[in-house]
Write an enzyme that holds these catalytic residues in place. Sequence first.
Site, PDB file in Angstrom:
ATOM      1  N   LYS A 125       0.854  -1.198   0.000  1.00  0.00           N
ATOM      2  CA  LYS A 125       0.000   0.000   0.000  1.00  0.00           C
ATOM      3  C   LYS A 125       0.883   1.238   0.000  1.00  0.00           C
ATOM      4  O   LYS A 125       1.888   1.282   0.728  1.00  0.00           O
ATOM      5  CB  LYS A 125      -0.915  -0.019   1.240  1.00  0.00           C
ATOM      6  CG  LYS A 125      -1.966   1.093   1.265  1.00  0.00           C
ATOM      7  CD  LYS A 125      -2.881   0.992   2.499  1.00  0.00           C
ATOM      8  CE  LYS A 125      -3.985   2.040   2.468  1.00  0.00           C
ATOM      9  NZ  LYS A 125      -4.884   1.949   3.647  1.00  0.00           N
ATOM     10  N   SER A 145      -9.932   2.243   2.616  1.00  0.00           N
ATOM     11  CA  SER A 145      -8.955   2.936   1.801  1.00  0.00           C
ATOM     12  C   SER A 145      -7.976   2.006   1.084  1.00  0.00           C
ATOM     13  O   SER A 145      -7.330   2.435   0.133  1.00  0.00           O
ATOM     14  CB  SER A 145      -8.160   3.903   2.666  1.00  0.00           C
ATOM     15  OG  SER A 145      -7.386   3.190   3.610  1.00  0.00           O
ATOM     16  N   SER A 176     -10.517  -0.065   6.764  1.00  0.00           N
ATOM     17  CA  SER A 176      -9.828   0.093   5.480  1.00  0.00           C
ATOM     18  C   SER A 176      -9.145  -1.162   4.946  1.00  0.00           C
ATOM     19  O   SER A 176      -8.688  -1.169   3.801  1.00  0.00           O
ATOM     20  CB  SER A 176      -8.799   1.218   5.567  1.00  0.00           C
ATOM     21  OG  SER A 176      -9.452   2.459   5.509  1.00  0.00           O
TER      22      SER A 176
END
Lengths: 490, 492, 95
Positions: free
Chosen positions: B78, B158, B182
């Site tokens: 990420k 997210s 997320s």
Amino acid sequence: MVNDIKVARYTLEGQSGLWETVIGIEVHAQVTSESKLFSGASASYGGSPMSHVSLVDAAMPGMLPVINQQCVRQAIKTGLGLKAQINKFSVFDRKNYFYPDLPQGYQISQFKYPIVGEGEVRVTLKDNSDIRVGIERLHLEQDAGKSFHDIDPESSYIDLNRSGVALMEIVTKPDLRSADEAKAFVTKLRTILRYLETCDGNMEEGSLRADINVSVRKPGDELGTRCEIKNVNSIKFIGMAIDYESRRQIDEIENGNKIIQETRLFDVSNGKTRSMRSKEEAHDYRYFPDPDLLPLNLDDNFISEIAKEIPELPDEKKDRFLRNYGLSSYDADILVSDKKYAEYFEKVTVGRDPKISVNWITGELFSALKRLSIDITNSPVSCDNLGELIDLISEGTLSGRLAKDVFEIMLETQKNPRIIVKEENLSQITDEGSIEKIVDKILGENPDKVSEVREKPKMIGWFVGQVMKESQGKANPSSVNEIIQKKLGL
Amino acid sequence: MLDLKKLDLVTIRNSLRKGDFTSEELVGSYIDRINNSKKLNTYNTLNIENAINLAKESDKRILKKNYRPMEGIPIGIKDLFCTKGVKTTASSKMLENFTPTYESTITEKLFYQGMILIGKLSNDEFAMGSSNETSYLGPVLNPWKKETSDQYLVPGGSSGGSAAAVSASLCPVATATDTGGSIRQPASFTGTVGLKPTYGRCSRWGIVAFASSLDQAGPITKTVADSAAMLTHMAGYDEKDSTSSTAKNENYEEAIGGSLKGKTIGIPHEFERLDISLDIQNNWESAIQWYKDAGVNIKSIKLPHSKYALPAYYIIAPAEASSNLARYDGVKYGSRVEGEVLDDLYKKTRGAGFGEEVKRRIMMGTYVLSAGYYDAYYLKAQKVRRLIHQDFVDAFGSVDAILTPTTPTTAFEIGENVSDPLKMYSNDILTVPVNLAGLPAISIPSGLDKDGIPMGMQLITKHFDENSLFQFGSIIEMSRSDMFQPKDWWMN
Amino acid sequence: MSITKDTILKISNLAKISITEDETLKLQSEISSIIKWVETLNEVNTDDIEPMTNSLTNSLRMREDNVNDGNKIRDILLNSPTEDDNFFVVPKVIE
Ligand SMILES: [Mg+2]
Ligand SMILES: [Zn+2]
């Protein structure tokens, strides 16, 4: 205890009568530690720009603070030294504001739950009276970086070497009433911090800075509106700033104006304070507990271990000096004002008269050290040698006058006074025969003075002086006096 | 070319060691597939050359049999984890050119075990969002599409890039972060397994912070076993993170299997009132039945304050974020818009560098902390947080795990919720209580809805009891009947 | 509670974010509705409840006082948008 609101301790005169100044101080004292409060970068003064900066200090993305145990210990130690409450539960908060020397956009500080609570400092004033200054709290926080505004005409330059260095913010109650009291307080606080070795107290390097809250009122009235004078970095300036500011406030009020609560700056160049307009925009620091740090819970053991390291502090030392050595309060204050003075004194005075020891230290030695700008720890006259010099006087080998000459040689050569006396043949003439010879010579050379002295016996001092001069100061003055009196039949 | 869709982490690990294929072949296949999947917009930055070189190194080690536990296995990271020498943007214009000189603790650990960084995965800007639509590099598409419609769906957020990439087999596993859901919500939306470990289990050092008291890193994987393998190498005490726990770590893979007979699962029935879609309610019932079949006792529990978790979260998280993001000021790194005076520089830089959602949350957070409002909002929320936490503590007095759906709905269409922040926030209604309480939770694909879109079940256990998550989680994996493999509609 | 435009401007100033007139109005309505929504927390009785700022209950861990960081000027300045002589540079600040 003189802290009575009804009776003003100190007043200033204005057109409308007497005024009282009320002063509270926030001292920022740099914690003595190797590394910073929340990072492993060096906390030492100086260093080329950005060299004492870690990724944490520069607030790089994802960086996290880890607290330095030594800084916590130092805060506790200081709290104990200020006879203050140590809070076993304390919290680190973020104080949010934007400024280029504050890379995180917040300062990690302590707001609601400081590590140290209320305490007290005893301060002796010039007139030898004591006042007690209440400590409101002590908390740990990060220092900011340094901005330079004079490198470039259009820009400010930022160095983060100071960023994140540990500070103790020590806040007093509004217990001070004059510039002298404030100066005496800061001086005393600095002495305590130095005894504790928790802050070096070096004001030139910014290790100790004061924010001064000043307000004025008519004696007995409620507290007036205060102004905060930021970052005053010498004891002299603290006094100047308070004197100027209290007078300014009195004038404002007497001219029918109101005091606006604001932050002011002390301008060294003209001795005045002025409003810091740039910092005046509405501040809202939005304090909240730093979510990167958990609350600090201290156990009794941790605190009691630190308590064992507390040395004898100036107040206790002074009391002991009064009790054990019979010193005057004045002398004791001078000696305890620096731990090194007290140590020096205690070594010198072993087996010797304390009063004579103090006089030599605070007199000859201090003025010499001041003249040569030497710290007492590097004194060319060691405590052993000074002690022996005192011995030479009490043995009668040296007169006071000769001793001063020997002392000068000691300063230059660092030699033992007995060796100097021998080498320079400086010992006092005590045998009466030799003194008589000189006296006879002087009397013989000055028949007119001899007849004069019979009328004015006070003139004997002139003869003594001449004899001493002739003997190059080596004659024992009291023997000289005695012999002259005898010869002149006085 | 290898069929990457069939490859999970455990399979890859075994195959590499057996010599079925090389790491170089594997990395090459992923790069190929990524190049053919640009449409999904999952990767912000690729690390192709380095990855190939590292794969060659790994192959040498494997040949010499001195391989490390995760030798030669590619991973997507990420874009919130700082990676040394590789751009880290948090999917924000503010950091579009930021290259860290340091490696986050988590990536450091994974690379040390032999994993290979294949690229940085998209996310909602600064991890703020539930649809991966707030990235300044544009939305990520969900590899899943409804059978009945051609509309693109969001992958959730997210960690939408991480979830979409694992789902589309653009990396076998990915790291992600979870502040209010997320990891779990996008995992649920994409048919992948998403684990949020206990707060403090994985170091936060080097991860761009959103809300420090809630942020926690975890893996997104294809299987529960992969999730356990990843946690084994991600977890661990880090002296650089003051909130890192010293709790004992184990080899979590070993937890899987074994009988659950006599254990108890708690069902918070009041959650049914939280606008959960019918398909998901039914799927929840099925999952309860799977546990009954496995000999697990089912117990109804109460979490009375959980319905307040969302409003509490939308005070606490923005408050922390407003402060955490103050460092992006155009002075030390990142984007900068010059200004006449300092204040202009700050305002212009932050006005231009942050996207709409980030600005909204900073503003919201600034407001709830500001003078006069702190007690009414921030302090109130932190008190409610304690009550939410206490509900869980009470519940775990009598159950070993709690089972809920992960999300109230399945993946929605791109653009569907962007104009209504409150509607967007409601996505996290089932995941947020877990973050506020600091508990571990996992989302496991549990079925497909009537449109053929993945649903996920969330399991929650006691602090530091991730082992039970994997143990209970594998029941769902074994019991479900659907396959969780999207069709390759996006390929060139 | 509904938020005034002035409050939005005050907050944007505190947060140092420039916003246009349109953004101001949009934020005013959005933040007002978010605030109204979070006020449902007032339904919860929190008398005598201590706030919980972190789920971890242990005390803050302390590190030893060692200098093991710093001296990385290059790392500090690598991503700097403007820099001169190892300083960060900003428009002149008048104190
Ligand atoms: Mg202050
Ligand atoms: Zn301070």
